[in-house]
Scaffold this active site. Structure first.
Site, PDB file in Angstrom:
ATOM      1  N   GLY A 132      26.359  56.273  35.186  1.00  0.00           N
ATOM      2  CA  GLY A 132      26.291  57.558  34.487  1.00  0.00           C
ATOM      3  C   GLY A 132      26.229  57.507  32.976  1.00  0.00           C
TER       4      GLY A 132
ATOM      5  N   SER B 116      28.256  59.654  26.407  1.00  0.00           N
ATOM      6  CA  SER B 116      28.596  59.788  27.831  1.00  0.00           C
ATOM      7  C   SER B 116      30.021  59.309  28.102  1.00  0.00           C
ATOM      8  CB  SER B 116      27.646  58.944  28.682  1.00  0.00           C
ATOM      9  OG  SER B 116      26.333  59.426  28.600  1.00  0.00           O
TER      10      SER B 116
ATOM     11  N   TYR C 220      31.318  77.750  35.383  1.00  0.00           N
ATOM     12  CA  TYR C 220      31.289  76.435  36.035  1.00  0.00           C
ATOM     13  C   TYR C 220      30.792  76.550  37.476  1.00  0.00           C
ATOM     14  CZ  TYR C 220      32.525  71.575  35.266  1.00  0.00           C
ATOM     15  OH  TYR C 220      32.468  70.237  35.052  1.00  0.00           O
TER      16      TYR C 220
ATOM     17  N   LYS D 141      33.277  69.823  42.453  1.00  0.00           N
ATOM     18  CA  LYS D 141      34.403  68.997  41.972  1.00  0.00           C
ATOM     19  C   LYS D 141      35.599  69.098  42.923  1.00  0.00           C
ATOM     20  CE  LYS D 141      32.712  67.315  38.062  1.00  0.00           C
ATOM     21  NZ  LYS D 141      32.184  65.929  38.060  1.00  0.00           N
TER      22      LYS D 141
HETATM   23  P1  NAP Z   1      26.413  62.800  30.711  1.00  0.00           P
HETATM   24  O1  NAP Z   1      26.519  61.822  29.614  1.00  0.00           O
HETATM   25  O2  NAP Z   1      25.238  63.724  30.699  1.00  0.00           O
HETATM   26  O3  NAP Z   1      26.504  62.022  32.101  1.00  0.00           O
HETATM   27  C1  NAP Z   1      26.109  62.610  33.340  1.00  0.00           C
HETATM   28  C2  NAP Z   1      25.332  61.541  34.059  1.00  0.00           C
HETATM   29  O4  NAP Z   1      24.997  61.930  35.407  1.00  0.00           O
HETATM   30  C3  NAP Z   1      23.995  61.247  33.370  1.00  0.00           C
HETATM   31  O5  NAP Z   1      23.888  59.860  33.137  1.00  0.00           O
HETATM   32  C4  NAP Z   1      22.982  61.719  34.404  1.00  0.00           C
HETATM   33  O6  NAP Z   1      21.741  61.051  34.318  1.00  0.00           O
HETATM   34  C5  NAP Z   1      23.741  61.357  35.663  1.00  0.00           C
HETATM   35  N1  NAP Z   1      23.089  61.874  36.859  1.00  0.00           N
HETATM   36  C6  NAP Z   1      22.750  63.151  37.160  1.00  0.00           C
HETATM   37  N2  NAP Z   1      22.089  63.201  38.333  1.00  0.00           N
HETATM   38  C7  NAP Z   1      22.022  61.907  38.795  1.00  0.00           C
HETATM   39  C8  NAP Z   1      21.471  61.291  39.943  1.00  0.00           C
HETATM   40  N3  NAP Z   1      20.825  62.016  40.901  1.00  0.00           N
HETATM   41  N4  NAP Z   1      21.563  59.938  40.088  1.00  0.00           N
HETATM   42  C9  NAP Z   1      22.192  59.191  39.155  1.00  0.00           C
HETATM   43  N5  NAP Z   1      22.744  59.719  38.032  1.00  0.00           N
HETATM   44  C10 NAP Z   1      22.661  61.070  37.857  1.00  0.00           C
HETATM   45  O7  NAP Z   1      27.704  63.770  30.763  1.00  0.00           O
HETATM   46  P2  NAP Z   1      29.275  63.462  30.938  1.00  0.00           P
HETATM   47  O8  NAP Z   1      29.954  64.693  30.427  1.00  0.00           O
HETATM   48  O9  NAP Z   1      29.624  62.138  30.381  1.00  0.00           O
HETATM   49  O10 NAP Z   1      29.443  63.475  32.525  1.00  0.00           O
HETATM   50  C11 NAP Z   1      30.070  62.415  33.235  1.00  0.00           C
HETATM   51  C12 NAP Z   1      31.034  62.990  34.269  1.00  0.00           C
HETATM   52  O11 NAP Z   1      32.144  63.578  33.598  1.00  0.00           O
HETATM   53  C13 NAP Z   1      30.450  64.094  35.159  1.00  0.00           C
HETATM   54  O12 NAP Z   1      30.943  63.927  36.480  1.00  0.00           O
HETATM   55  C14 NAP Z   1      31.031  65.355  34.545  1.00  0.00           C
HETATM   56  O13 NAP Z   1      31.093  66.425  35.475  1.00  0.00           O
HETATM   57  C15 NAP Z   1      32.407  64.829  34.185  1.00  0.00           C
HETATM   58  N6  NAP Z   1      33.183  65.644  33.241  1.00  0.00           N
HETATM   59  C16 NAP Z   1      32.680  65.934  32.017  1.00  0.00           C
HETATM   60  C17 NAP Z   1      33.423  66.697  31.152  1.00  0.00           C
HETATM   61  C18 NAP Z   1      32.872  67.065  29.787  1.00  0.00           C
HETATM   62  O14 NAP Z   1      33.369  68.013  29.182  1.00  0.00           O
HETATM   63  N7  NAP Z   1      31.905  66.354  29.261  1.00  0.00           N
HETATM   64  C19 NAP Z   1      34.700  67.145  31.499  1.00  0.00           C
HETATM   65  C20 NAP Z   1      35.206  66.814  32.768  1.00  0.00           C
HETATM   66  C21 NAP Z   1      34.436  66.053  33.631  1.00  0.00           C
HETATM   67  P3  NAP Z   1      20.538  61.808  33.517  1.00  0.00           P
HETATM   68  O15 NAP Z   1      20.904  61.805  32.074  1.00  0.00           O
HETATM   69  O16 NAP Z   1      19.345  60.975  33.846  1.00  0.00           O
HETATM   70  O17 NAP Z   1      20.451  63.199  34.085  1.00  0.00           O
END
Ligand code: NAP
Length: 268
Positions: free
Chosen positions: A15, A21, A157, A164
């Site tokens: 991810g 990220s 959300y 989730k």
């Molecule tokens: P991010 O950098 O955009 O990471 C999300 C990742 O998911 C991206 O690398 C994306 O790839 C990948 N992804 C989406 N569809 C996919 C698929 N079919 N196969 C493989 N990879 C896929 O955002 P992030 O905030 O760090 O998110 C990481 C996790 O943290 C997520 O589960 C998110 O819900 C969780 N989270 C985030 C927050 C926040 O505020 N940021 C808070 C709580 C939890 P692409 O770029 O190619 O789409």
């Protein structure tokens, strides 16, 4: 002072899109302690960024893997078995729901959008765990990323909150299944952090500033704090007794039952 040496340990980090990220924040302390990391990414457009990000990490490998495709998952774990033989840690930090699900009311969620969000954001952990366990014969640990919207309504959300909730329940069932093998599975429930996925959520700016204003610490969390918690959950010397758990890194926001006007505020 306690010294953490992860030399010889192997991690899969899923991810990373860029340096913001949360997957990247989780990889940093593992790499700093000497672990060798395999990174998986969804599509070829991300490869150049990942090549640049990881150029200083000895032994880092890059693997394309869309988690909705079983053949790509099989190929990823085939590569890991061939290159590394075993796996100690998995970081599952990916999710997706179509943009319309954040913008429209939850009651209007369509069947295909529901399926896709569940597939990418919840089922993928099960699919990964089932393959990873075969490479964790000596025990291991997995973490995934979740958010408070799994338990409470967070406006906008919507479908991702439902996904989730399924993810957190999956963590408990996976931890139960894999515990006898010495494999731990936990979820990190992070407060809002400015990443690409977060910025695509309608209303994220307001969620971010309210979380910072109203949390117990009166601030937002940092990606580095997510990485630090991840390290402590992954490494058995630190988090060896913890499994099946959702652990919060949100400056205390989740534990507040009522928000009163703050000193100096015009509210009320
Ligand atoms: P991010 O950098 O955009 O990471 C999300 C990742 O998911 C991206 O690398 C994306 O790839 C990948 N992804 C989406 N569809 C996919 C698929 N079919 N196969 C493989 N990879 C896929 O955002 P992030 O905030 O760090 O998110 C990481 C996790 O943290 C997520 O589960 C998110 O819900 C969780 N989270 C985030 C927050 C926040 O505020 N940021 C808070 C709580 C939890 P692409 O770029 O190619 O789409």
């Amino acid at each position: 002072m306690y010294q953490l040496d992860l030399t010889g340990k192997r991690a899969l980090v899923m991810g990373v899109t860029n340096q913001r990220s949360l997957a990247w924040a989780l990889a940093q302390p593992l790499a700093a302690a000497g672990a060798t990391i395999a990174y998986s990414y969804q599509g070829d457009r991300l490869r150049p960024t990942l090549e640049k990000l990881t150029e200083d990490q000895p032994g880092a490998t890059l693997h394309a893997c869309d988690v909705t495709d079983d053949a790509q998952l099989d190929a990823l774990f085939g590569d890991l078995e061939r290159d590394h033989g075993h796996l100690d840690f998995v970081v599952h930090a990916l999710a997706y729901a179509p943009p319309a699900t954040f913008a429209a009311p939850f009651v209007e969620t369509g069947r295909d959008d529901w399926k896709l969000a569940m597939d990418v954001s919840a089922y993928s952990l099960v699919a990964v765990a089932n393959r990873a366990r075969r490479l964790m014969q000596g025990g291991g640990s997995m973490v995934t990323l979740t958010y408070l919207a799994a338990e409470r309504v967070v406006p906008h959300y919507n479908m991702m909150g439902v996904a989730k909730a399924a993810l957190e329940a999956s963590v408990r069932y996976l931890a139960y299944d894999l515990g006898p093998q010495g494999v731990r599975v936990n979820a990190i429930s992070a407060g809002p952090v400015r990443t690409i996925a977060a910025r695509s959520i309608a209303g994220f700016g307001d969620m971010y500033s309210e979380a910072g204003r109203q949390s117990m610490l009166r601030r937002n969390i940092t990606a580095e704090e997510v990485g630090g918690l991840g390290l402590s959950l992954l490494v058995p010397e630190l988090g060896g007794g913890v499994t099946g758990e959702t652990v919060y890194v949100d400056a205390g926001f989740h534990a507040i039952g009522m928000f009163l006007p703050q000193a100096g505020s015009d509210e009320g």
